[in-house]
Design a protein around this motif. Sequence first.
Motif, PDB file in Angstrom:
ATOM      1  N   SER A 175      -6.952  -9.909   4.531  1.00  0.00           N
ATOM      2  CA  SER A 175      -7.575  -9.074   5.560  1.00  0.00           C
ATOM      3  C   SER A 175      -7.450  -9.755   6.914  1.00  0.00           C
ATOM      4  CB  SER A 175      -9.050  -8.830   5.246  1.00  0.00           C
ATOM      5  OG  SER A 175      -9.201  -8.151   4.017  1.00  0.00           O
ATOM      6  N   PRO A 180       0.823  -1.222   0.000  1.00  0.00           N
ATOM      7  CA  PRO A 180       0.000   0.000   0.000  1.00  0.00           C
ATOM      8  C   PRO A 180       0.851   1.264   0.000  1.00  0.00           C
ATOM      9  CG  PRO A 180      -0.043  -1.055   2.149  1.00  0.00           C
ATOM     10  CD  PRO A 180       0.655  -2.007   1.228  1.00  0.00           C
ATOM     11  N   TYR A 212      -3.893   5.571  10.730  1.00  0.00           N
ATOM     12  CA  TYR A 212      -5.220   5.673  10.115  1.00  0.00           C
ATOM     13  C   TYR A 212      -5.611   4.336   9.476  1.00  0.00           C
ATOM     14  CZ  TYR A 212      -8.850   7.036   6.788  1.00  0.00           C
ATOM     15  OH  TYR A 212     -10.028   7.106   6.055  1.00  0.00           O
ATOM     16  N   SER A 213      -4.656   3.703   8.790  1.00  0.00           N
ATOM     17  CA  SER A 213      -4.940   2.406   8.152  1.00  0.00           C
ATOM     18  C   SER A 213      -5.258   1.338   9.182  1.00  0.00           C
ATOM     19  CB  SER A 213      -3.734   1.978   7.300  1.00  0.00           C
ATOM     20  OG  SER A 213      -3.485   2.911   6.266  1.00  0.00           O
ATOM     21  N   HIS A 222      -8.798   1.826  10.657  1.00  0.00           N
ATOM     22  CA  HIS A 222      -9.848   1.490   9.697  1.00  0.00           C
ATOM     23  C   HIS A 222      -9.732   0.050   9.201  1.00  0.00           C
ATOM     24  CE1 HIS A 222     -10.286   5.851   9.756  1.00  0.00           C
ATOM     25  NE2 HIS A 222     -11.435   5.713   9.130  1.00  0.00           N
ATOM     26  N   ASN A 223      -8.827  -0.717   9.832  1.00  0.00           N
ATOM     27  CA  ASN A 223      -8.654  -2.152   9.535  1.00  0.00           C
ATOM     28  C   ASN A 223      -8.504  -2.403   8.035  1.00  0.00           C
ATOM     29  OD1 ASN A 223      -8.351  -4.797  10.496  1.00  0.00           O
ATOM     30  ND2 ASN A 223     -10.508  -5.297  10.108  1.00  0.00           N
ATOM     31  N   GLN A 224      -7.647  -1.613   7.401  1.00  0.00           N
ATOM     32  CA  GLN A 224      -7.458  -1.761   5.963  1.00  0.00           C
ATOM     33  C   GLN A 224      -6.639  -3.009   5.654  1.00  0.00           C
ATOM     34  OE1 GLN A 224      -5.914   1.879   4.290  1.00  0.00           O
ATOM     35  NE2 GLN A 224      -7.777   3.028   4.750  1.00  0.00           N
ATOM     36  N   SER A 225      -6.936  -3.617   4.520  1.00  0.00           N
ATOM     37  CA  SER A 225      -6.321  -4.885   4.132  1.00  0.00           C
ATOM     38  C   SER A 225      -5.128  -4.668   3.207  1.00  0.00           C
ATOM     39  CB  SER A 225      -7.354  -5.773   3.439  1.00  0.00           C
ATOM     40  OG  SER A 225      -7.842  -5.132   2.273  1.00  0.00           O
TER      41      SER A 225
END
Length: 209
Positions: free
Chosen positions: A168, A81, A149-150, A153-156
Amino acid sequence: VSTSHLQLAAFVLGTVGWILCTVSMGIVEWRVWHVDNTTIISSGIAWVGIWKVCFISYLHVSPGYKEQFCHKFSGYDSFIPHEIYAAQGLLLIAMFMGLLGLAATVFALRNVYMGITHKTRIAPFFLVGGVFYIFAGLCVLVPVSWNFYSVTHNQSIAFPPSYYMPSSPAAQEAGAAIPVGIVAVILLLLSGIFSLSYRFPMMANTITK
């Protein structure tokens, strides 16, 4: 010398902040992933850093023993990412800028404590050091905030199959690198403010008759 106490404190804080910035780069625990499938990730926890991802596995080892597996990120990995790419570059810049700030502050303090009274050999170096400290602090602040922040927000992350990582997590939390980075930001910004606050003493001209 009596006018540079804050700048001496800036050097101390800047040194600690620079060390913490460097430490945060090497810590793999930027994100702590909790996974449901423990077939390979035996502990159910994986650590996602900015350079690699690691987890504990009992696979292919004797009973009672565990082994840590790590997969290093490559510059050609398209699944990484943007916040991780940003952290890699910005933290390297922060480390370099912080080092320049320390060098400028050391030179200025050296002149102060050696009794050099030329303004051009003291004040500009404190100013430059302060700018470098603040720039380094901001370079740390961006990736720390972005990655936090990621996490919240539990971003994968779409890891390839060879990494044995789910895309995830069941849940994730901020790892040790993020609070270390936050402290580094605070110390570097304080160092910059202290360095920029230097005021060269006005010296009265004395005429001996």
